[in-house]
Enzyme design. Structure first.
Site, PDB file in Angstrom:
ATOM      1  N   LYS A  22       0.839  -1.218   0.000  1.00  0.00           N
ATOM      2  CA  LYS A  22       0.000   0.000   0.000  1.00  0.00           C
ATOM      3  C   LYS A  22       0.871   1.264   0.000  1.00  0.00           C
ATOM      4  CE  LYS A  22      -1.668   1.487   4.136  1.00  0.00           C
ATOM      5  NZ  LYS A  22      -1.453   2.888   4.526  1.00  0.00           N
ATOM      6  N   ASN A  23       1.884   1.268   0.876  1.00  0.00           N
ATOM      7  CA  ASN A  23       2.673   2.487   1.047  1.00  0.00           C
ATOM      8  C   ASN A  23       3.694   2.705  -0.058  1.00  0.00           C
ATOM      9  OD1 ASN A  23       1.142   3.029   3.230  1.00  0.00           O
ATOM     10  ND2 ASN A  23       2.693   2.544   4.763  1.00  0.00           N
ATOM     11  N   ARG A  93      -4.475  10.750   4.817  1.00  0.00           N
ATOM     12  CA  ARG A  93      -3.417  11.759   4.904  1.00  0.00           C
ATOM     13  C   ARG A  93      -2.466  11.683   3.724  1.00  0.00           C
ATOM     14  NH1 ARG A  93      -1.087  13.604   7.994  1.00  0.00           N
ATOM     15  NH2 ARG A  93       0.939  12.853   7.768  1.00  0.00           N
ATOM     16  N   CYS A 117      -4.431  12.611  13.089  1.00  0.00           N
ATOM     17  CA  CYS A 117      -5.158  11.340  12.996  1.00  0.00           C
ATOM     18  C   CYS A 117      -5.018  10.678  14.367  1.00  0.00           C
ATOM     19  CB  CYS A 117      -4.604  10.466  11.887  1.00  0.00           C
ATOM     20  SG  CYS A 117      -3.067   9.675  12.316  1.00  0.00           S
ATOM     21  N   ARG A 122       0.771  14.508  13.177  1.00  0.00           N
ATOM     22  CA  ARG A 122       1.155  14.253  11.776  1.00  0.00           C
ATOM     23  C   ARG A 122       1.314  15.551  10.978  1.00  0.00           C
ATOM     24  NH1 ARG A 122      -0.640   8.937  10.571  1.00  0.00           N
ATOM     25  NH2 ARG A 122       0.866   8.909   8.878  1.00  0.00           N
ATOM     26  N   PRO A 123       2.101  16.519  11.435  1.00  0.00           N
ATOM     27  CA  PRO A 123       2.264  17.765  10.682  1.00  0.00           C
ATOM     28  C   PRO A 123       2.962  17.525   9.335  1.00  0.00           C
ATOM     29  CG  PRO A 123       3.913  17.625  12.397  1.00  0.00           C
ATOM     30  CD  PRO A 123       2.988  16.475  12.614  1.00  0.00           C
ATOM     31  N   ASP A 125       5.069  20.125   8.099  1.00  0.00           N
ATOM     32  CA  ASP A 125       5.954  21.290   8.026  1.00  0.00           C
ATOM     33  C   ASP A 125       7.204  21.013   7.192  1.00  0.00           C
ATOM     34  OD1 ASP A 125       6.325  19.638  10.524  1.00  0.00           O
ATOM     35  OD2 ASP A 125       8.222  20.730  10.521  1.00  0.00           O
ATOM     36  N   GLN A 126       7.717  19.792   7.266  1.00  0.00           N
ATOM     37  CA  GLN A 126       8.937  19.469   6.509  1.00  0.00           C
ATOM     38  C   GLN A 126       8.669  19.450   5.002  1.00  0.00           C
ATOM     39  OE1 GLN A 126      12.108  18.975   7.968  1.00  0.00           O
ATOM     40  NE2 GLN A 126      10.927  19.942   9.611  1.00  0.00           N
ATOM     41  N   ASP A 310       5.216   0.508  12.291  1.00  0.00           N
ATOM     42  CA  ASP A 310       4.000  -0.144  11.787  1.00  0.00           C
ATOM     43  C   ASP A 310       3.891  -1.594  12.235  1.00  0.00           C
ATOM     44  OD1 ASP A 310       3.907   1.564   8.568  1.00  0.00           O
ATOM     45  OD2 ASP A 310       3.410   2.194  10.599  1.00  0.00           O
ATOM     46  N   ILE A 332       8.331   7.118  17.121  1.00  0.00           N
ATOM     47  CA  ILE A 332       7.942   7.825  15.888  1.00  0.00           C
ATOM     48  C   ILE A 332       6.670   8.646  16.083  1.00  0.00           C
ATOM     49  CG2 ILE A 332       7.336   7.551  13.444  1.00  0.00           C
ATOM     50  CD1 ILE A 332      10.178   6.658  14.004  1.00  0.00           C
ATOM     51  N   ARG A 403      -8.382  -0.439   5.418  1.00  0.00           N
ATOM     52  CA  ARG A 403      -7.532   0.564   4.781  1.00  0.00           C
ATOM     53  C   ARG A 403      -6.225  -0.052   4.310  1.00  0.00           C
ATOM     54  NH1 ARG A 403      -6.479   5.985   7.680  1.00  0.00           N
ATOM     55  NH2 ARG A 403      -5.321   6.041   5.741  1.00  0.00           N
TER      56      ARG A 403
END
Ligand code: EPZ
Length: 427
Positions: A22-23, A93, A117, A122-123, A125-126, A310, A332, A403
């Site tokens: 998925k990722n 996201r 979430c 989960r910003p 900004d980077q 995960d 994390i 998901r």
């Protein structure tokens, strides 16, 4: 609403094939926006997240079809609407991954901030700081990122040197996709090294991009003028493979996980072996067995190639049955212990202190009705149901599970589990 009902206590046996990752699929599907041609992605699992991204690509103006494991993103027709609305981004996201490609190709993008979430703030900004380094003008307006390329260059981004302050997988992926069409050279430092980042780079290079160093902490990109479409088949999902490995170990079974990318799970496999499980390569897969007792093992999650966050929730179930005390530290995400209270309802003995969970092994878990809260927490509750030696377990709100896991109840039933999906459950 659907639930999954499990009658536990049965060791898993047989073989199971892992679906596509998925990722890896999510960022690669976004790269279709970087080319005007028709792209195809193969070996794609039938998951909610894939269908959500397909809906977003259609909203942007690209005809997208998902069928039989193949996602076809049609050639560009007329104008694109470079906007990702909140109603789609809040569902997933990873939708923010259209930001880099839209900005790179069209010089503008309006993308909803994903919001937090269940597992954390989960910003992004980077992502935004990196795009600014490439000349983008970024404004935040009522929950949306309004991004524009530099006027002086007609909206085209320029290469930059950028060092991430934190290790971010989708941040690395977004900036790679922005840089491949930028003018000049980009050097990204402190990049995420996950296999999914490497696979994105491989696909971009198949499209004509010039990306070097993916999989290491420094990625170098020479911008090009245009990219071809892609036809690519994604690798197997290492987290799904790891999840089945834990299920086999927890139930003291004997399972062959076909197409398991063992080389992408070393940080996790070494801990599984320390816990007393046998993990051996067999053909293109991995055979997991466990005869003796489970040993307590301390684990700290960290960016690839260390123990993946995960896999934290799934591994915790194993430690609930170990003979002794183990400490699981999550570095994390700030809130990734929501499975703890649900496991406690099944008889687990876990105490959370800050970002550490102290697990005292117990003789057995017992079935209960439990609530899924996020993707990997729901997988851990299914595994707990599989090992519960008494009563049945109903895992509620399994939309979280859908998901990231394709037909998990069918795959587990194929390994001898007494498991079924039931509909219309109030949760
Ligand atoms: C990716 O999420 C995965 N999702 C996650 O998988 C995975 O858990 C995570 O990487 C870590 O491995 C996809 O690839 C679609 P991050 P991502 O950006 O990229 C902070 C699953 O279960 N951060 O690596 O969103 C952030 O708050 C999902 O499949 C910033 O501070 O995660 C977090 O604490 C869950 N600023 C840490 O970095 C930023 O701009 C890692 O986040 C970006 C991130």
């Amino acid at each position: 609403m659907d639930a999954i009902r499990i009658r536990g206590g049965r060791p898993l046996h047989g073989r199971v094939r892992v679906s596509g990752a998925k990722n890896a699929a999510l960022p690669i599907l976004c790269t279709a926006l970087l080319s005007s041609g028709e792209s195809r992605l193969r070996n794609v699992p039938n998951l909610r997240d894939i269908n959500t991204l397909a809906a977003l690509l259609r909203f942007l103006g690209r005809d997208t079809e998902v069928s039989e494991g193949v996602v076809r993103v049609g050639a560009e027709q007329g104008t694109i609407r470079p906007e990702a609305p909140y109603e789609l981004v809040k569902q997933m996201r990873a939708s923010v991954l259209v930001l880099g490609p839209l900005l790179a190709r069209y010089g503008k993008a309006k993308v909803s901030l994903p919001g937090g979430c269940a597992i954390g703030a989960r910003p992004i900004d980077q992502h935004l700081k990196g795009l600014e380094a490439m000349g983008a003008n970024i404004e935040l307006d009522r929950g949306y990122v309004i991004a524009k390329g530099p006027k002086a260059m007609g909206g085209r981004l320029h290469g930059a040197e950028y060092r991430f302050d934190v290790n971010t997988v989708t941040g690395t992926e977004n900036l790679m996709m922005a840089a491949v069409l930028a003018k000049g050279r980009t050097v990204l430092d402190n990049c995420a090294r996950e296999p999914e980042v490497e696979e994105l780079a491989h696909t971009l290079n198949k499209m004509g991009a010039k990306v070097q160093g993916a999989g290491t902490s420094q990625i170098r990109i020479e911008g090009v003028e245009a990219l071809e479409a892609f036809d690519h088949a994604i690798v197997a999902d290492r987290i799904e493979a790891g999840t089945f490995m834990v299920a086999a170990a927890a139930t003291a079974g004997n399972v062959l996980i076909e197409q398991a990318p063992m080389e992408h799970l070393e940080g996790f496999i070494s801990k599984l072996r320390d816990a007393g499980c046998r993990v051996e390569r067999e053909g293109d897969g991995v055979r997991v067995t466990r005869q003796g007792p489970l040993h307590p093992v301390d684990v700290t999650t960290a960016p690839y190639p260390d123990f993946p966050t995960d896999m934290q929730a799934q591994f915790m179930v194993l430690m609930c049955l170990a003979q002794g005390r183990s400490v699981i530290t999550e570095t994390i995400f700030e809130n990734r212990f929501m499975h703890v209270s649900e496991l406690a309802r099944m008889g687990a003995n876990i105490e959370v202190r800050g970002n550490a969970a102290i697990v005292q092994g117990v003789a057995a878990l017992s079935g209960a009705s439990v609530m899924a809260t996020d993707l990997r927490a729901s997988a851990s509750l299914v595994i707990a149901g599989l090992v519960a030696s008494s009563h049945e377990t109903d895992v509620l709100r399994v939309y979280h599970l859908d998901r990231g896991y394709e037909h998990i109840e069918k795959k587990l039933a194929g390994l001898g589990a007494d498991i079924e999906r039931i509909s219309g459950v109030r949760a």
